[in-house]
Design an enzyme around this catalytic site. Sequence first.
Site, PDB file in Angstrom:
ATOM      1  N   GLU A  70      89.984  28.813  -2.317  1.00  0.00           N
ATOM      2  CA  GLU A  70      88.684  28.484  -1.738  1.00  0.00           C
ATOM      3  C   GLU A  70      87.676  28.030  -2.799  1.00  0.00           C
ATOM      4  O   GLU A  70      86.711  27.334  -2.478  1.00  0.00           O
ATOM      5  CB  GLU A  70      88.104  29.689  -0.968  1.00  0.00           C
ATOM      6  N   ASP A  93      78.654  45.486  13.106  1.00  0.00           N
ATOM      7  CA  ASP A  93      79.275  44.179  12.866  1.00  0.00           C
ATOM      8  C   ASP A  93      78.669  43.122  13.793  1.00  0.00           C
ATOM      9  O   ASP A  93      77.651  43.370  14.453  1.00  0.00           O
ATOM     10  CB  ASP A  93      80.795  44.275  12.987  1.00  0.00           C
ATOM     11  N   ASN A 102      91.900  33.706  -4.916  1.00  0.00           N
ATOM     12  CA  ASN A 102      91.377  33.799  -3.555  1.00  0.00           C
ATOM     13  C   ASN A 102      89.886  34.123  -3.617  1.00  0.00           C
ATOM     14  O   ASN A 102      89.446  34.910  -4.439  1.00  0.00           O
ATOM     15  CB  ASN A 102      92.093  34.907  -2.774  1.00  0.00           C
TER      16      ASN A 102
END
Lengths: 304, 304
Positions: A78, A129, A15
């Site tokens: 990915e 964020d 991953n």
Amino acid sequence: MSASVIIAERNGVRNMSFHRQFLRDDNHTVARLVPRHLRTITNEALGDGDEVKIGIVNAPDPTVLLAAAMSFDEYLDELTVAAALHQKVHNKPLKLVRLPNGVHVPADAEYAMWGRITAELDDEGPYVDITGTVDDVRQEPVIAIDGMYHRENPIFHALIPGEAEHKSLMGLPRAPTIKEAVSEVCECLDVHLTHGGCGWLSAIVKIKVQQENDAVKAIHAALDGHRSMKMVTVVDEDIDIEDPVRVEWAMATRWQPDKDTVILSNQKGSSLDPSRAKDGTTSKVGFDATIPLSYEREGFISVQ
Amino acid sequence: MSASVIIAERNGVRNMSFHRQFLRDDNHTVARLVPRHLRTITNEALGDGDEVKIGIVNAPDPTVLLAAAMSFDEYLDELTVAAALHQKVHNKPLKLVRLPNGVHVPADAEYAMWGRITAELDDEGPYVDITGTVDDVRQEPVIAIDGMYHRENPIFHALIPGEAEHKSLMGLPRAPTIKEAVSEVCECLDVHLTHGGCGWLSAIVKIKVQQENDAVKAIHAALDGHRSMKMVTVVDEDIDIEDPVRVEWAMATRWQPDKDTVILSNQKGSSLDPSRAKDGTTSKVGFDATIPLSYEREGFISVQ
């Protein structure tokens, strides 16, 4: 460290993903692992009494950055996607190297570190964020960094939280997943994740209405196509979906609040929305701002 | 002719207002009289078998244009308001002249016409209104123009429908009426009629929340303060209400669709909204995008 890419390998599964990495000390970070693949891999490893072997790559080729920003429902590697993108963009294969702990990472990055996701938890944050607000400080897994390769005179790729690069890398891969989901229920022409929604929480979906309820079906499909999304507005093909003024115009002239609004309560949404309930749930909304099918279209068309 | 001002006098009552005037022939226009004061005066006159004597002024002093754009609940003579504005702005009285039919109009305009609102009806339109869409063609009263004064080498003041001047003259006097209404129920800091809402159908209201329900009270008050309005969004003092991106950001991060939305059905609204029901009613909406009172404010504040 949050512009760095984490590559994990365990039991034949690989991953690659981005995570906020809060620098705790010289060789430890604390990483927010939301409930996606790396969190699952980590939980399994910790359940077995193991740690997760990882590589951390900083400033690899942009194709790697883009692939790492994608989230797939299935366990899809990915790094393989990055390799395909690399081949397509640069017309040559993406070279990999094997780190001392066995994890493979792209060669030619500025930095490549090897380490472990440990069982220890620590404060992760405070962090700003994509919303530009200060996120909660949570207990998250500690990453130990055991060693590092770097180029001569390396350049460290940092990222300013909440600014354009952050929003683009997060949001960019979502427009296609939304478009794909909406295309299964009606003709979807385009999707735009809005600036006001921080490239993440809100989207405009342009469809060609052909049947009663196309727009309502599009609303549900779009929310399914991007689970963190809170707001979606569906418009006709004549609306410029990148212009918030024209989208509001479509609502002002084509939308009836009581008939053309879908509101869903107690949904799993994004933890980035400060207005979510204490238990983490949120409500979601869809606005059908398309021309009502039973009306003459003529009266709705802008002559300007 | 729609940038011209109609001044009516009957039984000691004077009214000054803007109306779309569709040019039918050399000396007749057809004017849309929405249910406000001039419509009432006209209905009364026609009921008595009379016509309404009017003056039509083109390109008067801007203080006259501004006053004519205002709509008051009571019978308040807008020409008196214009005179007060003129005195304040130019530090001298507004001069009037008496037309041959007895109606007083401001002197020094480019054109001053005298005429009558007749009992005849005719097609009014087609017209593009502030929404940029083509409005319905309705049967409206015919105005007969019996004579005209003008300056030497007069300049005719025309207005492009749906562009900035049209929206400003219509919407500008509404921000204060909304602010006044909201100020009666909570602390209202500012009001902005949005571009997306064509300066008419949608507003952002900035308040200082002090008590539970301030925002919901503000929504109802704002809709009362401008009866043609369809959408209102209430935000906190830190939001730039002229920036649709920041307003959407406030919704994305502070608004919960299921708890913070007021939807009203079967309302009398604006005939300019093409999505209204066939009987002319519309539904209306208010979004409370203020920070929930029971939450820590800190997590909602943008650090950007």
